[in-house]
Design a protein around this motif. Structure first.
Motif, short mmCIF file in Angstrom:
data_model
loop_
_atom_site.label_atom_id
_atom_site.label_comp_id
_atom_site.label_asym_id
_atom_site.label_seq_id
_atom_site.Cartn_x
_atom_site.Cartn_y
_atom_site.Cartn_z
N VAL A 103 0.85 -1.20 0.00
CA VAL A 103 0.00 0.00 0.00
C VAL A 103 0.88 1.24 0.00
O VAL A 103 1.84 1.35 0.78
N SER A 104 0.57 2.19 -0.86
CA SER A 104 1.41 3.38 -0.99
C SER A 104 1.11 4.41 0.09
O SER A 104 0.00 4.48 0.63
N LEU A 105 2.10 5.23 0.38
CA LEU A 105 1.90 6.32 1.33
C LEU A 105 0.87 7.32 0.82
O LEU A 105 0.10 7.88 1.59
N ARG A 106 0.84 7.50 -0.48
CA ARG A 106 -0.15 8.40 -1.08
C ARG A 106 -1.57 7.93 -0.78
O ARG A 106 -2.44 8.72 -0.42
N GLU A 107 -1.79 6.61 -0.93
CA GLU A 107 -3.15 6.10 -0.69
C GLU A 107 -3.50 6.16 0.78
O GLU A 107 -4.64 6.47 1.14
N ILE A 108 -2.54 5.87 1.64
CA ILE A 108 -2.80 5.96 3.08
C ILE A 108 -3.20 7.38 3.45
O ILE A 108 -4.19 7.60 4.17
N ALA A 109 -2.45 8.36 2.95
CA ALA A 109 -2.77 9.76 3.25
C ALA A 109 -4.14 10.14 2.72
O ALA A 109 -4.94 10.79 3.41
N SER A 110 -4.45 9.71 1.49
CA SER A 110 -5.73 10.04 0.89
C SER A 110 -6.89 9.43 1.66
O SER A 110 -7.88 10.10 1.96
N ARG A 111 -6.76 8.14 2.01
CA ARG A 111 -7.83 7.47 2.74
C ARG A 111 -8.01 8.03 4.15
O ARG A 111 -9.09 7.93 4.74
N ALA A 112 -6.94 8.61 4.68
CA ALA A 112 -7.02 9.22 6.01
C ALA A 112 -7.57 10.65 5.95
O ALA A 112 -7.65 11.33 6.98
N GLY A 113 -7.91 11.11 4.75
CA GLY A 113 -8.48 12.44 4.60
C GLY A 113 -7.46 13.55 4.63
O GLY A 113 -7.82 14.72 4.87
N GLN A 114 -6.20 13.21 4.36
CA GLN A 114 -5.15 14.23 4.35
C GLN A 114 -4.96 14.75 2.93
O GLN A 114 -4.65 13.99 2.02
N ARG A 115 -5.15 16.04 2.75
CA ARG A 115 -5.03 16.62 1.41
C ARG A 115 -3.59 16.63 0.92
O ARG A 115 -3.33 16.56 -0.28
N ASN A 116 -2.65 16.72 1.84
CA ASN A 116 -1.23 16.76 1.48
C ASN A 116 -0.71 15.33 1.40
O ASN A 116 -0.71 14.60 2.39
N ASN A 117 -0.25 14.93 0.24
CA ASN A 117 0.24 13.57 0.05
C ASN A 117 1.52 13.28 0.83
O ASN A 117 1.91 12.13 1.00
N SER A 118 2.19 14.33 1.31
CA SER A 118 3.41 14.13 2.09
C SER A 118 3.12 14.09 3.59
O SER A 118 4.04 14.18 4.40
N ALA A 119 1.84 13.91 3.96
CA ALA A 119 1.47 13.91 5.38
C ALA A 119 2.20 12.83 6.16
O ALA A 119 2.62 13.04 7.30
N VAL A 120 2.36 11.65 5.56
CA VAL A 120 3.04 10.56 6.26
C VAL A 120 4.50 10.94 6.52
O VAL A 120 5.04 10.69 7.60
N ILE A 121 5.14 11.55 5.52
CA ILE A 121 6.53 11.96 5.68
C ILE A 121 6.65 12.99 6.80
O ILE A 121 7.56 12.93 7.63
N TYR A 122 5.71 13.92 6.83
CA TYR A 122 5.72 14.98 7.84
C TYR A 122 5.62 14.39 9.25
O TYR A 122 6.35 14.80 10.16
N HIS A 123 4.71 13.43 9.44
CA HIS A 123 4.45 12.91 10.78
C HIS A 123 5.36 11.76 11.18
O HIS A 123 5.66 11.59 12.37
N PHE A 124 5.81 10.95 10.22
CA PHE A 124 6.51 9.72 10.57
C PHE A 124 7.88 9.55 9.90
O PHE A 124 8.59 8.60 10.21
N GLY A 125 8.20 10.42 9.00
CA GLY A 125 9.50 10.36 8.35
C GLY A 125 9.51 9.53 7.08
O GLY A 125 9.97 9.99 6.04
N ASN A 126 9.00 8.31 7.16
CA ASN A 126 8.97 7.43 6.00
C ASN A 126 8.02 6.27 6.28
O ASN A 126 7.36 6.21 7.33
N HIS A 127 7.98 5.33 5.33
CA HIS A 127 7.09 4.17 5.44
C HIS A 127 7.41 3.35 6.68
O HIS A 127 6.52 2.93 7.42
N ASP A 128 8.70 3.11 6.93
CA ASP A 128 9.09 2.32 8.09
C ASP A 128 8.70 3.01 9.39
O ASP A 128 8.30 2.36 10.36
N GLY A 129 8.83 4.33 9.42
CA GLY A 129 8.45 5.08 10.60
C GLY A 129 6.96 4.96 10.90
O GLY A 129 6.55 4.86 12.07
N LEU A 130 6.15 4.95 9.86
CA LEU A 130 4.70 4.78 10.03
C LEU A 130 4.38 3.40 10.58
O LEU A 130 3.57 3.25 11.49
#
Length: 211
Positions: A31-58
């Motif tokens: 599952v891509s970070l883009r899809e996770i952000a979108s499904r979580a209602g985050q307009r910014n596709n880099s939301a995961v990077i902002y909060h967790f750094g990367n996929h492993d951090g999430l």
């Protein structure tokens, strides 16, 4: 001003972790970070990077928030076991399993076990678990479990505990898929069923073993 912003960040983090837990449980690690952000209602596709750094951090954060609660309860159960001199394999397994069958679902989880089933062999878990405080009681219970087992060679002991863990996660995930962990009664029944099954995995003698 900082309070509302902090609350917003905290809510966004929780939504991203909830979404990651569900999507990874259902579809695996691809599952891509883009899809996770979108499904979580985050307009910014880099939301995961902002909060967790990367996929492993999430992944690590999503697991860690559950483990902190599980390990706290396991620490209490560990203290009860250590106050006794006669605990059994079944007693230690109950201390490991009962919190995992109960606490996530009481707090509203629906995909926790399936998420763990998907990510438990991921390198980020293998590398961080032994070094985080949120695994202390769990690691100690695993040590108590080893001490209760027959005198296996170290390699065989490690393999047997690994087989038990694989079986445990798979069976809990199956209970979860069937909706059997949604009630306290179902969770208690699952624990009663799982403990002897996993004890057998740990203690059964191989077919070619000599007396």
């Amino acid at each position: 001003m900082s309070g509302p912003a902090s609350d917003t960040d905290s809510n966004a983090r929780e939504l991203l972790m909830d979404t990651a837990e569900t999507l990874i449980a259902e579809r695996g690690m691809g599952v891509s970070l883009r899809e996770i952000a979108s499904r979580a209602g985050q307009r910014n596709n880099s939301a995961v990077i902002y909060h967790f750094g990367n996929h492993d951090g999430l992944i690590a954060a999503t697991l860690d928030r559950r483990m902190s609660v599980l390990d706290e309860q396991r620490r209490l159960l560990l203290a009860e076991l250590d106050a006794r001199a006669d605990f059994t394999v079944e007693d230690v397994l109950t201390a490991i399993i009962a919190p995992a069958l109960d606490l996530p679902y009481r707090s509203g989880a629906t995909h926790y076990a399936r998420f763990v089933e998907q990510i438990r062999t991921h390198p980020v878990i293998a590398s961080t678990a032994p070094r985080t405080d949120n695994w202390g009681a769990t690691m100690a219970l695993t040590q108590r479990l080893s001490a209760c087992l027959p005198d296996y060679p170290r390699r065989d002991l490690t393999r047997r505990i690994g087989l038990m863990a694989t079986t445990m996660f798979s069976l809990i995930a199956d209970y979860e898929r069937r909706g059997e962990l949604e009630s306290a009664r179902g969770r208690k029944r699952a624990c009663r069923e799982l403990v002897p099954i996993l004890a057998a995995v740990l203690t059964a003698r191989p077919a070619d073993a000599t007396p």
